[in-house]
Motif scaffolding. Structure first.
Motif, PDB file in Angstrom:
ATOM      1  N   LEU A 251      59.207  -8.858 -38.608  1.00  0.00           N
ATOM      2  CA  LEU A 251      59.198  -8.134 -39.867  1.00  0.00           C
ATOM      3  C   LEU A 251      59.959  -6.809 -39.814  1.00  0.00           C
ATOM      4  CD1 LEU A 251      55.561  -8.664 -41.185  1.00  0.00           C
ATOM      5  CD2 LEU A 251      57.659  -9.798 -41.913  1.00  0.00           C
ATOM      6  N   LYS A 252      60.307  -6.367 -38.628  1.00  0.00           N
ATOM      7  CA  LYS A 252      60.966  -5.062 -38.526  1.00  0.00           C
ATOM      8  C   LYS A 252      62.482  -5.186 -38.488  1.00  0.00           C
ATOM      9  CE  LYS A 252      57.077  -2.965 -36.067  1.00  0.00           C
ATOM     10  NZ  LYS A 252      56.620  -2.261 -34.848  1.00  0.00           N
TER      11      LYS A 252
ATOM     12  N   LYS B 273      60.905  -5.796 -50.355  1.00  0.00           N
ATOM     13  CA  LYS B 273      59.599  -6.183 -49.830  1.00  0.00           C
ATOM     14  C   LYS B 273      58.534  -6.163 -50.913  1.00  0.00           C
ATOM     15  CE  LYS B 273      56.340  -5.005 -46.151  1.00  0.00           C
ATOM     16  NZ  LYS B 273      56.078  -4.090 -45.020  1.00  0.00           N
ATOM     17  N   GLU B 274      58.602  -5.199 -51.787  1.00  0.00           N
ATOM     18  CA  GLU B 274      57.586  -5.108 -52.830  1.00  0.00           C
ATOM     19  C   GLU B 274      57.619  -6.314 -53.758  1.00  0.00           C
ATOM     20  OE1 GLU B 274      57.773  -1.478 -54.921  1.00  0.00           O
ATOM     21  OE2 GLU B 274      57.337  -0.219 -53.171  1.00  0.00           O
TER      22      GLU B 274
ATOM     23  N   CYS C 128      55.289 -11.622 -55.466  1.00  0.00           N
ATOM     24  CA  CYS C 128      55.300 -13.084 -55.573  1.00  0.00           C
ATOM     25  C   CYS C 128      54.077 -13.682 -54.881  1.00  0.00           C
ATOM     26  CB  CYS C 128      56.578 -13.660 -54.957  1.00  0.00           C
ATOM     27  SG  CYS C 128      58.070 -13.332 -55.909  1.00  0.00           S
ATOM     28  N   LEU C 129      53.798 -13.190 -53.674  1.00  0.00           N
ATOM     29  CA  LEU C 129      52.650 -13.710 -52.929  1.00  0.00           C
ATOM     30  C   LEU C 129      51.339 -13.386 -53.634  1.00  0.00           C
ATOM     31  CD1 LEU C 129      53.807 -12.811 -49.310  1.00  0.00           C
ATOM     32  CD2 LEU C 129      53.753 -15.076 -50.358  1.00  0.00           C
TER      33      LEU C 129
ATOM     34  N   PRO D 271      65.852 -15.271 -41.178  1.00  0.00           N
ATOM     35  CA  PRO D 271      64.828 -16.073 -40.516  1.00  0.00           C
ATOM     36  C   PRO D 271      63.447 -15.437 -40.565  1.00  0.00           C
ATOM     37  CG  PRO D 271      66.291 -15.049 -38.921  1.00  0.00           C
ATOM     38  CD  PRO D 271      66.907 -14.826 -40.255  1.00  0.00           C
ATOM     39  N   ALA D 272      63.387 -14.138 -40.798  1.00  0.00           N
ATOM     40  CA  ALA D 272      62.071 -13.497 -40.860  1.00  0.00           C
ATOM     41  C   ALA D 272      61.249 -14.032 -42.001  1.00  0.00           C
ATOM     42  CB  ALA D 272      62.235 -11.987 -41.017  1.00  0.00           C
ATOM     43  N   VAL D 273      61.882 -14.471 -43.088  1.00  0.00           N
ATOM     44  CA  VAL D 273      61.153 -14.962 -44.248  1.00  0.00           C
ATOM     45  C   VAL D 273      60.699 -16.384 -44.040  1.00  0.00           C
ATOM     46  CG1 VAL D 273      61.275 -15.334 -46.720  1.00  0.00           C
ATOM     47  CG2 VAL D 273      62.494 -13.421 -45.702  1.00  0.00           C
TER      48      VAL D 273
END
Length: 916
Positions: free
Chosen positions: A833-834, A843-844, A849-850, A913-915
């Protein structure tokens, strides 16, 4: 002399005055003493009522805080919420706590409220049994304990409440038989006992209830004869006996043959609702039924009636609903039905009716819903009937043998919402004016040419079935065609393009401006003819060979409406290598599932073999047959065929054959074994797609089927994933079919009664059948829990969830904190995530969405069914979330490569790839 007489008079006056004074004094003393005694008795009675109310509260295990906020010493108990007292004596005469989300038992202290006249605790979650002390309430007139979870039997000493007028105990889990003592309630006018587990026979003493106006004992397990004494209920206006196991209606008291006797005429002419749906009543429908001139609803569907439809039914002047479907009726539709000028709904489907539609049906100027499907009707369709402007709900003429073109007048039904002309093999006219359609089925009609473009302009169309025709060319891309799950076009081999979910070949690029090659046709004509003849000969021999191998097998129509290829035990035995343990891929409550290959092409299949020793397995078989027999959707598992016969030992054998899903169940992806944990991770986009797939399947089942279907056991292990990770809802062994009567929905007989589903996916205090809201009680709640599990990776049954704390409450509280902490980390790869990529991502917006997804799950799993959203709303909301999510990823990289993500959703996540 006169002096003595005067003295005597004075003496008498004195004595009279003295006695009167003493009597007055005694009367005043007695009155004062009586007042004191009465006051003490009244005070004692008041204390009894107050203590009874407090004890009733103490037996409740859970309730909203505000319900009993006034139940304290700061107020007189007559001012407590839900309590009504008499003005004179200040005694409790009414207790009304309906719809208060109360949990717990009903206290025996209820019997101490001796002045109680009305008790309403309906629509809560009370369990336990009805206390027999309730029989001490001699003043009670209205008793309503409906829509709870009460078990046990109906107490016989309820007869002590001899002033009862209305009794509502429906929608509970009451069992045993109706006590004969209930017949002593001579003032009873309404008796509602539906949707319980009541067994035994109908008490003959019911005929003593001369004041009875309405009786509803539908959806129970009663059996045997309906006693003839019911014919003496001269004030009866509603008789609702649907979905029991009743075989005999013997109103004459001297016939026992399982038939509806001609003496049905003994029933009151005031009767306006007669519903015997879903029993086992046989024989013919008597002509004498016409004596019930007050009927406005006659429902005899799903019985064993034979013979013709009585012509006398056409003389019922007030009839608004006539339902005779799912019987064995033969003969022609009587023209006298055209006299039912008040008729709104006509259901004659699934019989063996012949002949043509009588032209007199065009007189039914108020008819809104007409269903004649699955009969043997022939001839032409009267244009006067098919153009009835009152038809605004459903017109279903499918699966008949009509000839000729359909009248063009059908185009006048612009307010019709559902039209089913499937398997008619007739020419379909222009339907472009039917702008109100929500459901249209034209499958299996040999229609050709391109798909009419006007289908894309229907604003309300939610499901379009064009399967098994000869359409060709490109599938439109607008309107309903934008939703691949709302359109079925399989069986049209010349179609191309369309949404990816349709799995069609891409259309060839059009050649523009390219010069055509001129060839001499004569040079190629002869070789083409020779090759064609050779190919024709080859395929003819191949066809004869395959017929020989199949030993003359054909494709019979099943009893549940679909055509399936025959298959026997030997073929399934061979396909699974003798049901070898190495081919065992799953086991459930009703059987085991094996993988195998079938046919010359070795097509992979999954074979679900039922354990017929398990109680309820046969009902599960019929439930799954009927549920899957007439539904088709890309996100529902497809039933290839069924096998019902005997094995090599002569024992009964029942099995289902499904396509094999290579990626197994959603359960194995959310909770993989250790050796699969690295290979089975679902990214966020895949989870969103799976959520939409499941929601689309439920939307179809609940809102787009002819008869809504409730799955009843939705959970990750019953969601299968194919090669592309497309989700398919499976295992309909507990499914329940809903029949619509007057706009409401009621469960059908084939459901697996008594089976409650899976712990964790059932709403707490679930109300089993509550008309249409039962969809929200079962599937919508289960979907909400599954959605929360899908994105958090947490099972609903967990040691951390105790008492009333559950996954729903956990997520609801966690949304106030960092949402990324509760999301399944296998979808986020928190260790990444960093990186720079995520910082470029808004990110917000991703968190929004989540949060939106989890809020949908929370809304679906609300404790109150009325607060839950339906699956149409879920699909719409998830589609919006997905659109936002895809738009979010487009902001990762502004390079031209990242702008081509529309062609392949998965490529959107390759940049980050982090997502994934």
């Amino acid at each position: 002399m006169h002096k003595k007489m005067a003295e005597l008079r004075l003496l008498n006056l004195y004595l009279i005055s003295s006695i009167s004074f003493k009597l007055i004094i005694a009367f005043l003393i007695l009155k004062l003493t009586g007042s004191i005694i009465f006051a003490e008795a009244a005070h004692l009675g008041n204390d009894t009522d107050k203590l009874a109310l407090l004890d009733i509260k103490s037996h409740l295990t859970d309730y909203p805080v505000d319900v009993f906020s006034t139940w304290n010493d700061s107020l007189n108990f007559c001012q407590w919420k839900g309590v009504t007292c008499s003005n004179r004596r200040q005694r409790v005469i009414g207790l009304s706590l309906e719809r208060m989300n109360l949990y717990g038992n009903l206290s025996p202290s209820i019997g101490n409220l001796s002045f109680l006249q009305a008790l309403d605790l309906s629509e809560n979650s009370l369990d336990g049994s009805i206390p027999p002390e309730i029989g001490r309430l001699t003043r009670l007139k209205n008793l309503n304990l409906s829509f709870n979870s009460l078990a046990g039997g109906i107490p016989g000493n309820l007869s002590g409440c001899y002033n009862l007028v209305n009794v509502s105990l429906d929608h509970n889990f009451l069992k045993q038989q109706i006590p004969w003592e209930i017949a002593t309630l001579l003032k009873l006018e309404r008796l509602y006992l539906s949707n319980n587990n009541i067994t035994g026979r109908f008490p003959a003493s019911i005929g003593n209830l001369s004041s009875l106006q309405e009786i509803d004992v539908s959806y129970n397990d009663m059996e045997g004869e309906i006693p003839g004494t019911i014919g003496s209920l001269t004030n009866l206006t509603l008789l609702y006996l649907a979905l029991n196991h009743l075989k005999v209606l013997d109103i004459s008291m001297n016939q026992f043959g399982g038939k509806l006797t001609s003496s049905i005429a003994n029933l009151s002419s005031q009767l306006n609702w007669l519903n015997m749906y879903g029993n086992s009543i046989s024989g013919s429908i008597p002509e004498e039924i016409a004596s019930l001139v007050g009927l406005n609803t006659l429902i005899l569907a799903e019985n064993l009636f034979t013979g013709n439809i009585p012509t006398s039914i056409g003389t019922l002047p007030n009839l608004q609903e006539l339902s005779l479907g799912e019987n064995h009726l033969t003969g022609e539709i009587p023209s006298s039905l055209g006299n039912l000028t008040q008729l709104l709904e006509l259901y004659l489907f699934n019989n063996s009716l012949e002949g043509s539609l009588p032209s007199t049906l065009s007189n039914l100027k108020r008819l809104q819903d007409a269903r004649f499907c699955h009969n043997r009707l022939n001839g032409t369709i009267p244009p006067e009937f098919i153009s009835l402007r009152s038809l605004t709900i459903t017109l279903n003429l499918s699966h008949n043998s009509f000839i000729g073109p359909l009248p063009a007048e059908v185009g006048n039904l612009k307010f019709l919402t559902a039209l089913d002309f499937s398997q008619l093999s007739v020419r379909i006219p222009d339907l472009s004016r039917l702008r109100g359609l929500e459901y249209l089925d034209l499958s299996a009609n040999n229609l050709s040419g391109q798909i009419p473009e006007y289908f894309a302009n229907f604003p309300s169309l939610m499901n379009l079935n064009l399967s098994y025709n000869n359409f060709e060319g490109e599938v439109p891309a607008a309107g309903v065609f934008k939703n691949g799950s709302a359109v079925q076009v399989y069986g049209n081999n010349k179609l191309c393009g369309g949404m990816p979910q349709l799995h069609l070949q891409p259309c060839p690029e059009k050649d523009i401006g390219r010069p055509k090659k001129h060839v001499n046709l004569k040079l190629i004509l002869a070789p083409v003819i020779v090759c064609s003849c050779l190919l024709l000969l080859f395929f003819s021999m191949l066809l004869l060979r395959s017929k020989s191998l199949l030993r003359g097998a054909n494709f019979p129509k099943s009893s549940f409406g679909r055509v399936y290829p025959r298959i026997n035990f030997k073929e399934l035995h061979d396909a699974t290598e003798g049901f070898a343990s190495k081919n065992l891929i799953g086991a459930g409550s009703f059987g085991t599932v094996y993988v195998g290959t079938l046919g010359p092409g070795e097509v992979p299949i999954a074979v679900k073999v039922l354990n017929l020793q398990q109680r309820g397995a046969s009902k599960s078989f019929m439930a799954e047959c009927k549920a899957l027999g007439n539904i088709r959707h890309r996100n529902l598992v497809k039933l290839v065929t069924v096998c019902s016969g005997t094995d090599y030992k002569g024992k009964d054998f029942k099995a289902f054959v499904y396509p094999y899903m290579s990626n197994g169940s959603l359960e194995t992806w959310l909770h993989p074994e250790d050796d699969l944990s690295q290979d089975r991770n679902l990214n966020l986009l895949q989870r969103i797609n799976i959520a939409i797939d499941i929601a689309s399947a439920l939307q179809y089942l609940h809102h787009q089927c002819e008869f809504p279907v409730i799955h009843c056991d939705l959970k990750p292990s019953n969601v299968l994933l194919d090669d592309d990770l497309t989700a398919h809802v499976s295992d309909f062994g507990l499914a329940k079919l809903l029949l619509r009567f007057r706009g409401e929905a009621y469960p059908s007989q084939f459901s697996s009664l008594g089976i409650k589903g899976t712990i964790g996916y059932i709403a707490p205090g679930e109300r089993v059948w509550h008309g249409k809201p039962c969809i929200n009680s079962r599937d919508v709640y289960s979907y909400g829990i599954l959605l929360l599990e899908l994105f958090t990776g947490r099972r609903p049954v967990n040691e951390a969830f105790k008492d009333n704390f559950n996954l729903h409450n956990f997520i609801k509280l966690a949304l106030l904190d960092e949402v990324l902490k509760i999301i399944d980390q296998s979808a986020l790869h928190e260790e990444d995530l960093k990186d720079d990529c995520l910082r470029e991502l808004n990110k917000e917006l991703m968190i929004d969405c989540l949060v939106s997804i989890l809020q949908i799950g929370i809304a679906c799993s609300s404790e109150n069914p009325q607060d839950r959203i339906n699956m149409m709303q879920v699909v719409h909301k998830l589609a919006s979330v997905k659109e936002s999510f895809l738009g979010l990823v487009k902001t990762i990289d502004s390079s031209p490569e990242s702008r081509n993500i529309e062609s392949d959703e998965q490529n959107e996540f390759d940049k980050c790839p982090a997502v994934i």
